[in-house]
Structure formats: structure tokens, C-alpha cells
Design a protein around this motif. Structure first.
Motif, PDB file in Angstrom:
ATOM      1  N   THR A 104       0.589  -1.340   0.165  1.00 20.09           N
ATOM      2  CA  THR A 104      -0.010   0.150   0.046  1.00 20.09           C
ATOM      3  C   THR A 104       0.745   1.227  -0.051  1.00 20.09           C
ATOM      4  OG1 THR A 104      -1.664   0.964   1.089  1.00 20.09           O
ATOM      5  CG2 THR A 104      -0.152   0.215   2.555  1.00 20.09           C
ATOM      6  N   PHE A 105       0.377   2.402  -0.864  1.00 20.87           N
ATOM      7  CA  PHE A 105       1.131   3.636  -0.848  1.00 20.87           C
ATOM      8  C   PHE A 105      -0.173   4.502  -0.122  1.00 20.87           C
ATOM      9  CE2 PHE A 105       1.244   7.984  -2.883  1.00 20.87           C
ATOM     10  CZ  PHE A 105       2.539   8.271  -1.998  1.00 20.87           C
ATOM     11  N   GLU A 106       0.388   5.405   0.928  1.00 18.16           N
ATOM     12  CA  GLU A 106      -0.597   6.259   1.359  1.00 18.16           C
ATOM     13  C   GLU A 106       0.079   7.702   1.560  1.00 18.16           C
ATOM     14  OE1 GLU A 106      -3.416   6.738   2.445  1.00 18.16           O
ATOM     15  OE2 GLU A 106      -4.374   4.775   2.475  1.00 18.16           O
ATOM     16  N   ASN A 107      -0.710   8.726   1.360  1.00 18.00           N
ATOM     17  CA  ASN A 107      -0.023  10.233   1.692  1.00 18.00           C
ATOM     18  C   ASN A 107      -1.182  11.055   2.240  1.00 18.00           C
ATOM     19  OD1 ASN A 107      -2.101  10.716  -0.458  1.00 18.00           O
ATOM     20  ND2 ASN A 107      -0.857  11.509  -1.866  1.00 18.00           N
ATOM     21  N   GLY A 108      -2.296  10.438   2.786  1.00 17.56           N
ATOM     22  CA  GLY A 108      -2.978  11.335   3.406  1.00 17.56           C
ATOM     23  C   GLY A 108      -3.418  10.887   4.951  1.00 17.56           C
ATOM     24  N   VAL A 109      -3.528   9.576   5.122  1.00 20.08           N
ATOM     25  CA  VAL A 109      -3.505   9.039   6.543  1.00 20.08           C
ATOM     26  C   VAL A 109      -2.816   7.856   6.661  1.00 20.08           C
ATOM     27  CG1 VAL A 109      -5.999   9.942   7.139  1.00 20.08           C
ATOM     28  CG2 VAL A 109      -5.786   7.899   6.061  1.00 20.08           C
ATOM     29  N   ALA A 117       2.955   7.538  -8.181  1.00 19.12           N
ATOM     30  CA  ALA A 117       1.589   7.780  -7.399  1.00 19.12           C
ATOM     31  C   ALA A 117       1.374   8.851  -6.965  1.00 19.12           C
ATOM     32  CB  ALA A 117       1.821   7.002  -5.904  1.00 19.12           C
ATOM     33  N   LEU A 118       1.586  10.099  -7.897  1.00 20.11           N
ATOM     34  CA  LEU A 118       1.107  11.421  -7.807  1.00 20.11           C
ATOM     35  C   LEU A 118      -0.313  11.449  -7.738  1.00 20.11           C
ATOM     36  CD1 LEU A 118       3.677  13.335  -9.918  1.00 20.11           C
ATOM     37  CD2 LEU A 118       3.502  13.242  -7.400  1.00 20.11           C
ATOM     38  N   ALA A 119      -1.060  10.357  -8.473  1.00 22.34           N
ATOM     39  CA  ALA A 119      -2.467  10.417  -8.447  1.00 22.34           C
ATOM     40  C   ALA A 119      -3.118   9.976  -7.362  1.00 22.34           C
ATOM     41  CB  ALA A 119      -2.802   9.307  -9.684  1.00 22.34           C
ATOM     42  N   GLY A 120      -2.566   9.371  -6.435  1.00 28.60           N
ATOM     43  CA  GLY A 120      -2.969   9.239  -5.046  1.00 28.60           C
ATOM     44  C   GLY A 120      -2.696   7.936  -4.584  1.00 28.60           C
ATOM     45  N   PRO A 121      -3.164   7.631  -3.127  1.00 32.29           N
ATOM     46  CA  PRO A 121      -2.865   6.262  -2.588  1.00 32.29           C
ATOM     47  C   PRO A 121      -3.617   5.025  -3.324  1.00 32.29           C
ATOM     48  CG  PRO A 121      -3.742   7.918  -1.213  1.00 32.29           C
ATOM     49  CD  PRO A 121      -3.969   8.150  -2.599  1.00 32.29           C
ATOM     50  N   PHE A 122      -3.098   3.950  -3.161  1.00 27.83           N
ATOM     51  CA  PHE A 122      -3.624   2.776  -3.680  1.00 27.83           C
ATOM     52  C   PHE A 122      -2.881   1.520  -2.899  1.00 27.83           C
ATOM     53  CE2 PHE A 122       0.426   3.249  -6.125  1.00 27.83           C
ATOM     54  CZ  PHE A 122       0.761   2.003  -5.920  1.00 27.83           C
ATOM     55  N   THR A 123      -3.748   0.434  -3.194  1.00 26.93           N
ATOM     56  CA  THR A 123      -3.388  -0.895  -2.243  1.00 26.93           C
ATOM     57  C   THR A 123      -3.507  -1.891  -3.477  1.00 26.93           C
ATOM     58  OG1 THR A 123      -4.117  -0.052  -0.312  1.00 26.93           O
ATOM     59  CG2 THR A 123      -3.872  -2.354  -0.311  1.00 26.93           C
ATOM     60  N   VAL A 124      -2.406  -3.056  -3.543  1.00 28.50           N
ATOM     61  CA  VAL A 124      -2.323  -4.033  -4.070  1.00 28.50           C
ATOM     62  C   VAL A 124      -2.459  -5.142  -3.184  1.00 28.50           C
ATOM     63  CG1 VAL A 124      -1.255  -5.542  -5.726  1.00 28.50           C
ATOM     64  CG2 VAL A 124      -0.788  -3.059  -5.874  1.00 28.50           C
ATOM     65  N   LEU A 125      -3.561  -6.004  -3.531  1.00 25.34           N
ATOM     66  CA  LEU A 125      -3.980  -7.016  -2.668  1.00 25.34           C
ATOM     67  C   LEU A 125      -3.612  -8.730  -3.412  1.00 25.34           C
ATOM     68  CD1 LEU A 125      -6.721  -5.081  -1.928  1.00 25.34           C
ATOM     69  CD2 LEU A 125      -6.155  -6.403   0.142  1.00 25.34           C
ATOM     70  N   SER A 126      -2.819  -9.239  -2.816  1.00 26.93           N
ATOM     71  CA  SER A 126      -2.332 -10.407  -3.745  1.00 26.93           C
ATOM     72  C   SER A 126      -2.978 -11.645  -3.000  1.00 26.93           C
ATOM     73  CB  SER A 126      -0.894 -10.580  -3.730  1.00 26.93           C
ATOM     74  OG  SER A 126      -0.401  -9.463  -4.429  1.00 26.93           O
ATOM     75  N   MET A 127      -3.755 -12.490  -3.781  1.00 24.17           N
ATOM     76  CA  MET A 127      -4.375 -13.637  -3.412  1.00 24.17           C
ATOM     77  C   MET A 127      -3.459 -14.989  -3.841  1.00 24.17           C
ATOM     78  SD  MET A 127      -7.086 -12.182  -2.010  1.00 24.17           S
ATOM     79  CE  MET A 127      -6.712 -10.482  -2.118  1.00 24.17           C
ATOM     80  N   ALA A 128      -4.055 -16.321  -3.404  1.00 25.07           N
ATOM     81  CA  ALA A 128      -3.299 -17.078  -4.064  1.00 25.07           C
ATOM     82  C   ALA A 128      -3.253 -17.153  -5.478  1.00 25.07           C
ATOM     83  CB  ALA A 128      -3.817 -18.484  -3.437  1.00 25.07           C
ATOM     84  N   ARG A 129      -4.490 -17.048  -6.132  1.00 27.52           N
ATOM     85  CA  ARG A 129      -4.316 -16.977  -7.635  1.00 27.52           C
ATOM     86  C   ARG A 129      -4.621 -15.888  -8.317  1.00 27.52           C
ATOM     87  NH1 ARG A 129      -3.065 -21.516 -10.619  1.00 27.52           N
ATOM     88  NH2 ARG A 129      -2.541 -23.112  -9.121  1.00 27.52           N
ATOM     89  N   VAL A 155      -6.419  -4.516  -7.011  1.00 26.91           N
ATOM     90  CA  VAL A 155      -6.089  -3.267  -6.601  1.00 26.91           C
ATOM     91  C   VAL A 155      -7.367  -2.356  -6.170  1.00 26.91           C
ATOM     92  CG1 VAL A 155      -4.857  -0.880  -7.264  1.00 26.91           C
ATOM     93  CG2 VAL A 155      -4.281  -2.910  -8.297  1.00 26.91           C
ATOM     94  N   HIS A 156      -7.001  -1.855  -4.963  1.00 28.96           N
ATOM     95  CA  HIS A 156      -8.228  -1.217  -4.321  1.00 28.96           C
ATOM     96  C   HIS A 156      -7.825   0.130  -4.210  1.00 28.96           C
ATOM     97  CE1 HIS A 156      -9.940   0.753  -0.397  1.00 28.96           C
ATOM     98  NE2 HIS A 156     -10.923   0.395  -1.141  1.00 28.96           N
ATOM     99  N   VAL A 157      -8.642   1.272  -4.590  1.00 25.00           N
ATOM    100  CA  VAL A 157      -8.531   2.576  -4.446  1.00 25.00           C
ATOM    101  C   VAL A 157      -9.578   3.352  -3.872  1.00 25.00           C
ATOM    102  CG1 VAL A 157      -8.111   4.654  -5.905  1.00 25.00           C
ATOM    103  CG2 VAL A 157      -7.239   2.845  -6.860  1.00 25.00           C
TER     104      VAL A 157
END
Length: 286
Positions: A116-121, A221-233, A237-239
Motif C-alpha cells: 500500500t501507498f498512502e499520503n493522506g492518513v 503515485a502522484l495520482a494518489g494512494p492505492f493498495t495491491v492485494l495479492s491472493m493465492a491466484r 488493486v483497491h483505490v
């Protein structure tokens, strides 16, 4: 009921099965005949309205003539994950949480890795309870009653169990913009507690925290925060937006976010230097 909404992975599985049927040029009628399932049943599966158990995925793939081993294992694995979603701790909170937030909770619980990348909280999974209260209030949930706020923070704390569970705690890697260290959300005491909590989290072997320096003016990531969630398969990406959530599942798009995170990690301070910076900030905060 909110909890009756089909989950993200349930919808993904249905859409993928529909795509495979169309690739074979089978009508619903033909697929129904081959699979020995009713047209209504297939339609509900494809629209993500019904969760297809793993034992029913195999014969359906056989009926479609799908022999790709990796694809078959992926679809069967996802079907198992969808089934497991119905037994998680979050089920008791179904009526109080939005479908998109429930999707995040479910994905975190099944993830093997979270970047995850965060710049707000500070990331929710790394938030101290007092900071979490302040963050929820500050980010627009001003209409929540005290009881609702306490419940929301309680759910956030339950989410954090993926980091500390005894069996296979998720590998969590956060790159945080240094500006977070200058935003005393909740006041000095709450903020100092949050920074101390961050240091404690960073000591865990499955958690990596890096700080992206203020002087890093150009980064992906100047466009903002995001999170990559990797499962088994699968990877998602969650924004998080102000009033909704976006989930990205297209593999090419997910790879762009994965590449962006790798670049952020290269640009950021190393974990040891980052924790020293956080520790120094605590001294100047209290």
C-alpha cells in the motif's frame, strides 16, 4: 440486507465463467444442455448472484472443454475462497458495512501479500485506535453517532488481525509519504501514540514500512494512494475515493500498480532509516 450482496470475487468468478462460455460460442441453452444445469441456474452463476461451490466448478469446466490446468486451478481456488467468505468474522457486521467495504475486508483476510501507498492518513491496518477515531471523523464521517464510530473502529481493529494471526500472517509492505509525519491528526498526544504504534508494527517480521521523502517530487503515485492485494491466484488493486471504492482486476492494469509500487520502494528510504525518522518525529511531537 447489505450482506446479501454478491462479493467481488463471486462476481469475478461468474463473469469469467460467462466469458469462457462465450469463447466457446455456446449459447446459454447449449451450455445448459452440456453442463446438465438449468438455464436459470447458469444465468444466476454468470451474473454473480449465486456462489458456485468448488465441486461444481470442475464439471462445468469439463462441459466447456476447458483443459488449461492453471486456469482450472484458479477458478476452483477462487470458488473455494468465495465459499470461505461466508464464514468470516465479518458476517456478523454485514448489515452495518457497505458492500465495497466488505469486499476490502474479505480480500485482506484472504491475501498473502498487501502493498500500500498512502499520503493522506496512515493505513487502516496500521492505525492506533485513537488515531482511527480521528481519521474516520476527519475523512467525512461526521454524521456518525459515537456508537457507530466505535463500531467502525472496532471493525478496523478486527481487520488488523491479519497482521498478527498465528497462522500465515499477511506480508504487509507500506510506503508512506513523509508528509504524513507532519500531519498531527487528532492532536499531539494521539499523533505520538500513532507514531509509536507504527514503530511497534514495523518490528514484526511480516511488516515493512518505508518513508518516501518530501523531496521526491516525481514518483508514479502522484495520482494518489492505492493498495495491491495479492491472493493465492488473483491480484486486485483497491483505490479508496471520498464516497466509494474502486477495485481493479484487469491483469495488465494490476501490473502497472505493482510496477509503480516497486518504483516507490526504490525511491523511499530503507526500512531502518524510515523507522529512525519516525522515532525522531516522536521526540519532536511529545
Amino acid at each position: 440486507m447489505i450482506g446479501d450482496e454478491p462479493s467481488l470475487r463471486q462476481r469475478w468468478l461468474g463473469a469469467r465463467l460467462a466469458e469462457l462460455r462465450r469463447e466457446k460460442a455456446f449459447s446459454l441453452q447449449e451450455a445448459s444442455r452440456r453442463a446438465e444445469r438449468s438455464i436459470a441456474s447458469l444465468s444466476r452463476v454468470e451474473n454473480g448472484l449465486v456462489a458456485l461451490p468448488p465441486r461444481d466448478v470442475r464439471p462445468l469446466l469439463d462441459a466447456y472443454g476447458i483443459s488449461d490446468t492453471d486456469l482450472r486451478e484458479t477458478l476452483i481456488s477462487v470458488a473455494g475462497e468465495v465459499q470461505a467468505e461466508r464464514r468470516g468474522w465479518w458476517v456478523e457486521h454485514d448489515d452495518a458495512l457497505s458492500p465495497s467495504y466488505l469486499d476490502l475486508v474479505r480480500l485482506e483476510a484472504a491475501a498473502t501479500g498487501i502493498h500500500t501507498f498512502e499520503n493522506g492518513v496512515f493505513p487502516g491496518l496500521l492505525q492506533h485506535p485513537d488515531y482511527a477515531h480521528a481519521a474516520v471523523r476527519a475523512t467525512g464521517s461526521v454524521d456518525l453517532t459515537d456508537e457507530e464510530l466505535d463500531h467502525f473502529v472496532s471493525v478496523r481493529r478486527q481487520r488488523q488481525q491479519v497482521l498478527t494471526r498465528d497462522e500465515d500472517p499477511v506480508a504487509f509492505h507500506a510506503v508512506l509519504h513523509e508528509s504524513l509525519l507532519h500531519q498531527r491528526l487528532g492532536g499531539s498526544e494521539v499523533f505520538a501514540a500513532q507514531l509509536g504504534h507504527m514503530l511497534e508494527c514495523a518490528q514484526r517480521p511480516n511488516i515493512t514500512v518505508q518513508i518516501l521523502p518530501l523531496e521526491t517530487s516525481a514518483h508514479p503515485a502522484l495520482a494518489g494512494p492505492f493498495t495491491v492485494l495479492s491472493m493465492a491466484r488473483l491480484d486486485f488493486v483497491h483505490v479508496e475515493l471520498m464516497t466509494s471504492d474502486v477495485y481493479i482486476e484487469d491483469p495488465a492494469s494490476v501490473r502497472r500498480y505493482q510496477d509503480a509500487f516497486a518504483t516507490l520502494g526504490d525511491l523511499a528510504l530503507g526500512p531502518a532509516e524510515s523507522t529512525r525518522l519516525i522515532a525522531d518525529k516522536i521526540v519532536t511531537t511529545v
